[in-house]
Structures are given as structure tokens and as C-alpha cells.
Design an enzyme around this catalytic site. Structure first.
Site, mmCIF file in Angstrom:
data_model
loop_
_atom_site.group_PDB
_atom_site.id
_atom_site.type_symbol
_atom_site.label_atom_id
_atom_site.label_comp_id
_atom_site.label_asym_id
_atom_site.label_seq_id
_atom_site.Cartn_x
_atom_site.Cartn_y
_atom_site.Cartn_z
ATOM 1 N N ASP A 1 39.455 16.102 -11.118
ATOM 2 C CA ASP A 1 40.703 15.446 -11.515
ATOM 3 C C ASP A 1 40.667 15.038 -12.976
ATOM 4 O O ASP A 1 39.745 14.344 -13.394
ATOM 5 C CB ASP A 1 40.933 14.177 -10.675
ATOM 6 C CG ASP A 1 41.066 14.494 -9.208
ATOM 7 O OD1 ASP A 1 42.016 15.186 -8.842
ATOM 8 O OD2 ASP A 1 40.191 14.050 -8.425
ATOM 9 N N ASP B 1 45.063 20.483 -4.891
ATOM 10 C CA ASP B 1 45.162 19.073 -4.531
ATOM 11 C C ASP B 1 46.580 18.509 -4.426
ATOM 12 O O ASP B 1 46.797 17.556 -3.672
ATOM 13 C CB ASP B 1 44.326 18.205 -5.485
ATOM 14 C CG ASP B 1 43.939 16.877 -4.845
ATOM 15 O OD1 ASP B 1 44.018 16.778 -3.604
ATOM 16 O OD2 ASP B 1 43.570 15.940 -5.569
ATOM 17 N N HIS C 1 48.378 14.663 -13.989
ATOM 18 C CA HIS C 1 47.743 14.678 -12.689
ATOM 19 C C HIS C 1 47.480 13.249 -12.283
ATOM 20 O O HIS C 1 46.986 12.475 -13.051
ATOM 21 C CB HIS C 1 46.437 15.452 -12.747
ATOM 22 C CG HIS C 1 45.774 15.565 -11.399
ATOM 23 N ND1 HIS C 1 45.969 16.644 -10.586
ATOM 24 C CD2 HIS C 1 44.969 14.733 -10.734
ATOM 25 C CE1 HIS C 1 45.287 16.461 -9.467
ATOM 26 N NE2 HIS C 1 44.669 15.315 -9.537
HETATM 27 ZN ZN LIG Z 1 42.691 15.747 -7.303
#
Ligand SMILES: [Zn+2]
Ligand SMILES: *[C@@H]1O[C@H](CO)[C@@H](O)[C@H](O)[C@H]1NC(C)=O
Ligand SMILES: *[C@@H]1O[C@H](CO)[C@@H](O)[C@H](O)[C@H]1NC(C)=O
Ligand SMILES: *[C@@H]1O[C@H](CO)[C@@H](O)[C@H](O)[C@H]1NC(C)=O
Ligand SMILES: *[C@@H]1O[C@H](CO)[C@@H](O)[C@H](O)[C@H]1NC(C)=O
Ligand SMILES: *[C@@H]1O[C@H](CO)[C@@H](O)[C@H](O)[C@H]1NC(C)=O
Ligand SMILES: *[C@@H]1O[C@H](CO)[C@@H](O)[C@H](O)[C@H]1NC(C)=O
Length: 929
Positions: free
Chosen positions: A59, A181, A430
Site C-alpha cells: 500500500d 485490493d 490509495h
Molecule cells: Zn491495500
């Protein structure tokens, strides 16, 4: 309008068209390395081929900052260090040429690459050229799909892909999009990926009912036709659903963060387990093959921030492959291999099947009957607005860098550039990361360019808190000028509201003509929300016009003892009525088309589930929206002191104001504005601090109830672009069993939503991404703010309970909804430009005192206005003498027909043809005149 004599240069020489997006197009490389499809391991035609894909999911900012994740700092929060992952993987790839790895997030790879020696960089290039290390997706980050705007997504993808192309050339080009994700998938993302030239797309999460049906029907792989407007196959994208989200199959996680048994393969030692491992693996492979169509299946071998010690994974994967394949000599028909998503895709392609077609999107996403991921559409509303403003600012900054030329980067105010802002902004896409205020460097760039274009080096002042009527300069100055830069390629007229203390001002435009203005008192809501950051008692309102891709300057002087503002003209386009008793909106009329709908609007809150519930223990949290009951509580009638204060900037005499006293409670207020020249009614809402003293989490909505006969249908945009139809308790591709009557009917709204019937379309343009739904016919609700007391057990590990330094007892958020009413066939002509003006908003800067007489008060970077269907999406400096220009046809096929556009003054120089919803990118060589 354009003022040609000021235009310093024209975009002239079309250098070349660079694919569709300014990302690398497939080229035949000089020497031919064996990367790409050629580098795939052979498979065995008669067998079940299991493609093992070693990967890590990193991430770009989640529980820690990007840099903490990169270095592995603050491992007390989450154990994760991307620098070690890349070190370790490269090391392990070198030990065995069969091994493969895919890397996804360029933001991290870029950080790592910068720190490597030449030797290491050459080694990595070799791995990439041999297809052993492969980039997939390749954007700066993996963008969220529900809450992002397409312009920001394109920018961050361009940035990541450009780095890969510049660094690795042809072999660095990702062939597969990989969004393992995101919590639901937007059709516009698939459309963008298809147009960027990706061959396929893989993701991990979709609704559990949808997945179950697809497993039974073996429809986990499909062709996504991601646009109703673009001619197939322009927006067609092969799309595959991964079997385990992005995790390895159960029992086969060999990372240092996992507890699964390693392969113990020395028969002389205790606990020899090869037979057991092989048997379990074959069992899983056969089971998986039952729910996919071909004799190829894929397994993701990795997970969040895994491979920090890649030896663990690779040592066991080497053995797994050896021992499972050894069984082939005993009649096993399973063949395991190191692979990548593109190698898997190549095999599916070779099978030559026809895949099922998908036309809608993958929202909303539920992982179980009462677990709808529809809360994050709204969560952290201030950050969501910040992202939108920053994007607008970035686009403006990039334009000014081009318009200003070299002076923008080295002007009188120092050195600045848009790169810094770009890097900072990309972190927001994100998940959610705190980002501090706008980069001072980009302010320098803006100041340099504006000073060069205007010929005035007077210091430029920025007021970032005009949203709450705070700007020290306008409050104190008796004479100042307002520069309004318009980043759109058409002239625009905006209302401007400035905090002032005087009661009358004279304003003149760039041509010296007097401009009407009005001074009105600052609303109580605003005074309350400022919290000591400003004390202006009035707001000065006037309408500004700015030319395309240019600015206009207005001079403002305080009139001593000036007369109070005269009554202003009535609004031209809309009429609104209010109920005398309640003060609520009661109708909206379009004066041009003579249509009227009954319309009321109010604020409500849903009582967030605390998990204490007979049906499910799921709580409402940062991701999940789960109201405890389907009937929201109305916000009004008790403990009220704020009033709705409505006026039209320049219109409607505020005489009846006192009638509309008590309305909303102290933590919700709204100002309704109807501007003389606007086709939209503005509802400026302010929500917070949301009270939690009653121990109830609250999810606050604004709901419109109208006489429109919407028949269970409403419409939302996808990432700010094409619109999708939503039907209550319905999904286009499976028979929905609805288990959450509210949360299960919520969809992401990025820029607009509407309801309609044969005659009337009511559209709401939002200023940020929000969640919303249409629960009753004629009704449209949009969630504004959420304050919750429990974690929803999806990873953040804390309740969504936002506070800030200024609002320590709970965050206050302010935003706007723009309402318009039109016949459905004409609606797009109103709401698209409105949405655009909210996304690419004017940049307002100030200078104190009198401007030097030689100052150029108006400027336009375009010689001609673009046709209404064409949107100038990006203008940015690509390199020294090249400019990237991105043009877009902004209408859907159903809304308009083919447009031919010519740009650059002399149509014989260059003609561009754009079809509905098409985006085209050009690199132009620019000659400074
Ligand atoms: Zn993620
Ligand atoms: C990709 O990189 C090559 C150099 O490796 C360059 O010639 C080409 O212009 C680049 N393409 C784009 C679109 O940036
Ligand atoms: C194949 O089967 C034979 C006979 O059952 C057995 O001895 C041998 O170990 C098996 N080979 C493998 C690779 O399992
Ligand atoms: C693929 O299938 C189509 C019919 O579905 C057929 O016409 C074509 O020849 C096949 N191609 C190959 C390479 O098998
Ligand atoms: C504006 O007027 C208010 C009320 O009189 C006062 O508190 C405030 O300080 C004034 N602001 C300035 C900048 O003079
Ligand atoms: C929410 O935030 C407030 C203010 O910081 C704090 O007093 C309260 O304990 C928090 N509640 C929860 C459940 O986190
Ligand atoms: C006003 O705008 C600033 C700057 O964009 C933002 O940080 C702040 O949250 C906004 N205020 C409110 C109350 O929404």
C-alpha cells in the site's frame, strides 16, 4: 474571451501521437530481449497448469506513511519495509532463473531504484529484460476505484508508466492491470485501462453473491465492455477474478509473517511432510479448477508487504514445484510453474474461448450479508475535498508551467515546480494518508508565471480559507486586486465571495468597466465555523468572467460611507420556493423550460450499528456502512439556533430572511444561494461536530424528496465520467438477495447523480466523492459526514472518529451541492459544465494596493475556444521543449454525435477527430514566440 494579442505562442507542431495516453506504445525494440509474453515458461497442454505468481501488495500509504512503509519505520504500527522486500527479491531472483516476481507500485520502486548502484541497476535491468522481474499495473500507486476522479487516475498512471518506460524501455511496460485490493471496481477504471493498452485486468474483491454465482457458472473470467459510448473493442478488457483475493491458498503461506509449515523434505529427519504438502496442494488445485473454465489456473503467492525475506517463499516454492511435478511420472496431470499474470493471460488467450460479457460495474461490494463496503464512499469528507482541490490546483499549476515557459521555474519568486505537488498528491489516491497544506513550491511557480504574464511583480497572496470566509488581505485592505485564473478551455463566469469588513465597494473589471456587487453579512454558521481564524463581518459578492486557459483581473476599492448594496436583479434561470412554516425548500423551477417540480430537502442521520444486533455483529466503520434501522432520524426541531440564510448573490432581496428562523440544529446548517446567472441552486452545507454524547455513531445525509417519478432508478457517474443506471434492490448480472435495504443500495458518486422521469431530471453535482442512494421514488440522498464509535474490523483498527486541532471535539466539514432541473434530453448540457467547473475550479490570487498601470489585466492561452463537447483535460510540460496535451470528448454517445475539432487558429495545420467519450493524448513541440 480570447485575446490573441497576448498569446505568447500557439501549440503548433504535432510531434507525434503517443499511444492514447502518453504512455509507451508497443515498439519493436532494437535488440530483442526475451521479456514479455516470450519470456513465459512453457506449459503442458494436456494437464492442469497451475500458474504460481509470487507477488507483494504494498500500500502506498495506509496505516503508516509512504516513507515509513518504504524504510520499515514504525514497525510497531505495522511490520512492513518495502526497501527490504525489493533487496531480498532481487537477490533471490538471481539464484534461480526460473523464478519470477511481479512488482506493482511504482512509488516504492522509484524510491528504491534511486538508491541503487549502477551495478545493481544493470542487474535489475537484466532481470526485467529476461521477464524474471515484471511490472504489472505500474501506476504510481494502485488507485482506489470508488472515490477517485478520472483525471487524477490518469495523471498518476502516466507518472508511474513514464518512469518505467524511461528506466526500462519496452520491457518495463506493464501488460496487465492489477487492482487486487480496491473494494469494488468502477467501470470507468476498466475503460481507462483498456484505452491505455492493457491486455487484461485482474482483481480480488467482488460481492460475495456475485462471486458465488460466478464460481458455479465458471464465469470468474469475462470480457468487460466498459463503455456504452466507445465503439467495441475500444473499451473492452479481459477481466479475471483471482481465486483468493490476493492471498495464497490456505496452508501455503511461506512468508516470515505466516505460520504455515515449511516443506520438510529430508526423509531422514523427523516430520517429513512432502506427501502431505503435495496431496493438499493437488486437492486445492483440483478444487480451484472446478470453478474456472480452462486447464490453466492462477495462484497469488504473497500478500500485504510480504517477501521481506524472500528466501522463505522461494525456497519452498522451488520445492513445491519440484515435488508436485514429480508426481507426473506417477500419472498426476497437474503441472505447476512460476508465472506472472501476463503469462497466465497469454495461456487463456491461446485457449480461444468466448468469455461472458460484463456491462455494468462491481459496486457496491459486500463481503457478507450485512457487510457492505459503502461507508468509505463518504468517510473522511474533508480529505476527499482536499484531494479534489489539490488536483485542481495541480492541473492549474501544470498549465501555468507551460504558459510561463522557463520563467515559471526560475522567476522572481524563486524556484518551484509541479513535480513536488504531483508526488505528494499521488499518495492520497490509495487508502487515506494525511497530506499537509499545498506545496509552497507550486505557489512559487504560479506566482512566477502570473507575474511574467501580467508584467507585475507585486507579491501575490493566496487565501486557502475562502470556504469559511477567511482572508486577511481582503478583510483589511482598502484597495486590492483579484486575479482569477480559469483552467478550462472555455470562458467561465463564477460568483466570487470575499470576506470584508466594509459595507460598499467599487469593482472594475479588466477593461475598467464597473461590476455589480453586493455586500451581505457573514452567516452565523460561518462565524461559528471560523473559530477565531477571521472576524470579517461581511461578504463581498460579485460575478467574475475569465477567458479560456487564462486570467482576468478585477480591482476592488472600499467606498467610504458608501451606500448599502442596491437590490439586485432576479435570477434568470431558476426559481425556488420555500415553505412558510418550516423554511424548507418546497419547489424548484427552470424558468427557461417552464418546468417545476415539488422538492423538499432536509438533513437526517442514520444510527450507526454498534454490532449489538440479532442479524449480525457487524459495526459501521471506516469502510462498512451499516445503519441500525432503515429509517433515519430527522435533524431539526430540537435545540435549534442557526437559521437558513438564503440570498442570491446579486439577487433576491433578503427581506424575508427572518421568516426562516429555526431550522437545523447547532451542528448542521445550510446556506441556500441562487445566483442571478447560474443554472444551479447552491446548497452549502456545514456538518459537525457530530455529537456522540448519546453514545450513538451518526451517518449524516442530505435528502431531496421530489415529485419526480423515478421508478426505483437513479444514476451515478463513474469516476467523474460516464454515467451508470442504478436500480433499487437490483444488480444487472445476478439475482440479488437484498439484505441491507439502505447500505445495499448505496453507490459511489464522484461528481454527480440524478433522478429523472419523462419530463424532469433533477441533478446534484457534488464537490467531492460521496456515497448516495435513492431509497424511495423521487428521492435522492447523499451522505455528507460520518462519526462512528466502533472499528469495523477491516484493518484500520480504530473507529472513524475524526477531530482536528481546530475542531478537537469533532471535525466540522463544509461543502456544496449544486442542484439543477432540466428536461432529461438537455440535462447533460447543464450538469457536465457544472461538474467541470467544480473539478477544475478557478485559482484566485490577490495583490494588495494599486496595480502598476502597465499591468496586463487579462490573458488567454488559447486563440480560440474549444467546441462545447471537447474538454482540455491536461496541458503539462513533458520535457524541455515538449508539451503533453490531452483532449477528451466529454459527452456520451447517447448525448451527442461525432465532433470534429480543430485547434490552433489555422485549421489546416491540425485537425483532431474525437468520438464520444474518447480521450486522446498528444505530445507537441512548442516554439516560444
Ligand atoms: Zn491495500
Ligand atoms: C519511452 O521511452 C523511450 C526511450 O526508452 C522513448 O524514446 C519514448 O519516447 C518513450 N515513450 C514515451 C511515450 O514516453
Ligand atoms: C510413484 O509411485 C511409486 C509406487 O507407488 C512410489 O514408489 C513412488 O515413490 C512414487 N513416486 C512419487 C514421485 O511419488
Ligand atoms: C478460435 O475460435 C474461433 C471460433 O470460435 C475459430 O474460428 C478460430 O479458428 C479459432 N482460432 C484458433 C487459433 O483456434
Ligand atoms: C472586522 O470587524 C469586526 C467587528 O467589528 C472586528 O472584530 C474585526 O477585527 C474587524 N476585522 C478587521 C480586519 O478589521
Ligand atoms: C472520539 O473522539 C473524542 C474526541 O477526541 C473522544 O473524546 C472520544 O473518546 C472518542 N470516542 C471513541 C469511541 O473513540
Ligand atoms: C476549508 O478549506 C480548507 C482548505 O482546503 C480545508 O482544509 C478545510 O477543511 C475547509 N473547511 C471546512 C470547514 O470544510
Amino acid at each position: 474571451m480570447a485575446t490573441p494579442e497576448y498569446t505568447p505562442f500557439v501549440f503548433l507542431l504535432l510531434l507525434f501521437q503517443s499511444g492514447v495516453w502518453g504512455v509507451p506504445v508497443c515498439q519493436t525494440p532494437q535488440e530483442s530481449p526475451t521479456c514479455g509474453y516470450k519470456s513465459c515458461h512453457a506449459t503442458k497442454p494436456g494437464m492442469l497448469n497451475v500458474h504460481l505468481v509470487p507477488h507483494t501488495h504494498d500500500d502506498v500509504g495506509w496505516l503508516k506513511t509512504v516513507d515509513q512503509y518504504f524504510y520499515g519505520d514504525r514497525n510497531d504500527i505495522q511490520h512492513a519495509g518495502v526497501q527490504y522486500i525489493l533487496d531480498s527479491v532481487v537477490d533471490q531472483l538471481l539464484k534461480n532463473p526460473d523464478r519470477r516476481f511481479i512488482y506493482v507500485e511504482t512509488a516504492f520502486f522509484y524510491r528504491w531504484w534511486k538508491q541503487q548502484t549502477d551495478d545493481m541497476q544493470n542487474t535489475v535491468k537484466q532481470l526485467v529484460n529476461e521477464g524474471r522481474l515484471e511490472f504489472v499495473n505500474g501506476g504510481w500507486c494502485m488507485s482506489d476505484e470508488a472515490t477517485t476522479h478520472y483525471s487524477a487516475v490518469i495523471d498518476q498512471m502516466t507518472m508511474g508508466l513514464r518512469f518505467l518506460n524511461d528506466t526500462f524501455g519496452h520491457c518495463g511496460r506493464p501488460r496487465v492491470a492489477w487492482h487486487i485490493d480496491p473494494f469494488g471496481h468502477a467501470r470507468e477504471h476498466a475503460s481507462m485501462f483498456a484505452q491505455m493498452g492493457y491486455d487484461g485486468f485482474f482483481f480480488g474483491r467482488l460481492d460475495y453473491q456475485d462471486r458465488n454465482r460466478r464460481m458455479v457458472a465458471r464465469e470468474q473470467e469475462m470480457l468487460w465492455r466498459a463503455s456504452e459510448s466507445l465503439t467495441p473493442p475500444m473499451a473492452d478488457l479481459f477481466t479475471g477474478i483471482l481465486p483468493n483475493g490476493y492471498n495464497p491458498p490456505e496452508g501455503f503461506c511461506w512468508d516470515q509473517s505466516c505460520d504455515d509449515p515449511p516443506i520438510r523434505d529430508d526423509p531422514d529427519l523427523e516430520d517429513y511432510n512432502v506427501d502431505d504438502v503435495v496431496t493438499r496442494f493437488l486437492h486445492i488445485a483440483h478444487g480451484q479448477a472446478l470453478v474456472y473454465k480452462t486447464n490453466h489456473i492462477i495462484m497469488t503467492m504473497g500478500s500485504d508487504f510480504q517477501y521481506e525475506n524472500a528466501n522463505l517463499w522461494y525456497k519452498n516454492l522451488d520445492k513445491l514445484i519440484r515435488y508436485v511435478n514429480q508426481m507426473q511420472s506417477n500419472g498426476s496431470e497437474v503441472n505447476v510453474l512460476y508465472s506472472t499474470p501476463s503469462c497466465y493471460l497469454q495461456e487463456l488467450h491461446r485457449v480461444n474461448l468466448t468469455w461472458p460479457l460484463k456491462g455494468d460495474d462491481f459496486f457496491p461490494y459486500a463481503d457478507s450479508a450485512h457487510d457492505f463496503w459503502t461507508g468509505y464512499f463518504t468517510s473522511r469528507p474533508a480529505l476527499k475535498r482536499y484531494e479534489r482541490i489539490s488536483n485542481s490546483y495541480l492541473q492549474t499549476c501544470k498549465q501555468l508551467e507551460v504558459l510561463g515557459g522557463p520563467i515559471s521555474r526560475k522567476g522572481p519568486f524563486g524556484a518551484g515546480d509541479s513535480e513536488t505537488l504531483k508526488h505528494r498528491l499521488n499518495k492520497v489516491y490509495h487508502c487515506t494518508v494525511c497530506v499537509t497544506s499545498l506545496s509552497p513550491l507550486s505557489q512559487v511557480l504560479v506566482s512566477n508565471t502570473l507575474s511574467s504574464l501580467s508584467g507585475s511583480s507585486a507579491p501575490r497572496v493566496y487565501c486557502e480559507h475562502l470556504n469559511i470566509s477567511v482572508c486577511p488581505l481582503t478583510e483589511t485592505s482598502k484597495k486590492f486586486s483579484v486575479n482569477v485564473y480559469n483552467p478550462l478551455a472555455r470562458p467561465v463566469s463564477w460568483p466570487v465571495r470575499l470576506p470584508v469588513n466594509g459595507t460598499a465597494y467599487s469593482i472594475s473589471d479588466a477593461k475598467g468597466k464597473a461590476v455589480d456587487s453586493q455586500v451581505v453579512p457573514v452567516s452565523q454558521a460561518t462565524a461559528a465555523v471560523r473559530r477565531g481564524r477571521g472576524y470579517a463581518v461581511n461578504e463581498l459578492l460579485f460575478q467574475v468572467q475569465a477567458p479560456p486557459l487564462g486570467y482576468s483581473t478585477y480591482s476592488v476599492s472600499l467606498l467610504q460611507n458608501g451606500p448599502p448594496s442596491p437590490p439586485s436583479p432576479l435570477p434568470r434561470f431558476l426559481r425556488v420556493t420555500f415553505d412558510r412554516e418550516t423554511g424548507l425548500l418546497s419547489s424548484l423551477s427552470n424558468l427557461e423550460t417552464q418546468q417545476t417540480v415539488k422538492l423538499s430537502q432536509n438533513f437526517y442521520w442514520y444510527n450507526a450499528s454498534d454490532g449489538n444486533n440479532s442479524e449480525s455483529i457487524q459495526m459501521s466503520g471506516a469502510y462498512i456502512f451499516r445503519p441500525n434501522t432503515s429509517t433515519p432520524f430527522i435533524i431539526s426541531k430540537t435545540s435549534l439556533y442557526l437559521h437558513v440564510f438564503q440570498y442570491n448573490s446579486i439577487c433576491m432581496r433578503p427581506t424575508k430572511r427572518s421568516r426562516f428562523i429555526p431550522w437545523f440544529s447547532p451542528w448542521v446548517s445550510q446556506v441556500v444561494r441562487l445566483y442571478t446567472d447560474s443554472r444551479a441552486l447552491e446548497l452549502e452545507w456545514t456538518v459537525g461536530p457530530v455529537p456522540i454524547g448519546d453514545d450513538l455513531g451518526k451517518e449524516v445525509i442530505s435528502r431531496l424528496d421530489s415529485s419526480i417519478n423515478s421508478s426505483g432508478v437513479f444514476y451515478t457517474d463513474s469516476n467523474g465520467r460516464e454515467v451508470l443506471q442504478r436500480r433499487k434492490d437490483y444488480r444487472p448480472t445476478w439475482n440479488l438477495r437484498q439484505s441491507e435495504p439502505i447500505a445495499g443500495n448505496y453507490y459511489p458518486i464522484n461528481s454527480r447523480a440524478y433522478i429523472k422521469d419523462d419530463k424532469d431530471q433533477l441533478t446534484v453535482v457534488t464537490d467531492r466523492s460521496q456515497g448516495g442512494g435513492s431509497i424511495q421514488d423521487g428521492s435522492l440522498e447523499i451522505m455528507l459526514h460520518r462519526r462512528l464509535l466502533y472499528d469495523d474490523v477491516r484493518g484500520v483498527g480504530e473507529p472513524l472518529n475524526e477531530t482536528s486541532d481546530i475542531y478537537p471535539e469533532g471535525l466540522v466539514v463544509r461543502g456544496r451541492h449544486l442542484l439543477s432541473l432540466s428536461p432529461p434530453a438537455m440535462a447533460a448540457d447543464t450538469h457536465r459544465p457544472l461538474a467541470q467547473e467544480v473539478v477544475l475550479q478557478p485559482l484566485i490570487t490577490f495583490t494588495d494596493g494599486e496595480l502598476h498601470p502597465s499591468t496586463r489585466l487579462e490573458f488567454s492561452g488559447l486563440q480560440a475556444v474549444l467546441p462545447p463537447a471537447v474538454h482540455l483535460l491536461t496541458v503539462s510540460q513533458w520535457d524541455q521543449d515538449t508539451v503533453l496535451l490531452r483532449l477528451e470528448h466529454q459527452y456520451q454517445a447517447s448525448e451527442i454525435t461525432h465532433t470534429l475539432l480543430s485547434l490552433g487558429g489555422d485549421p489546416s495545420v491540425w485537425e483532431v477527430s474525437l468520438k464520444p467519450m474518447e480521450i486522446r493524448t498528444f505530445l507537441l513541440r512548442v516554439r516560444q514566440r
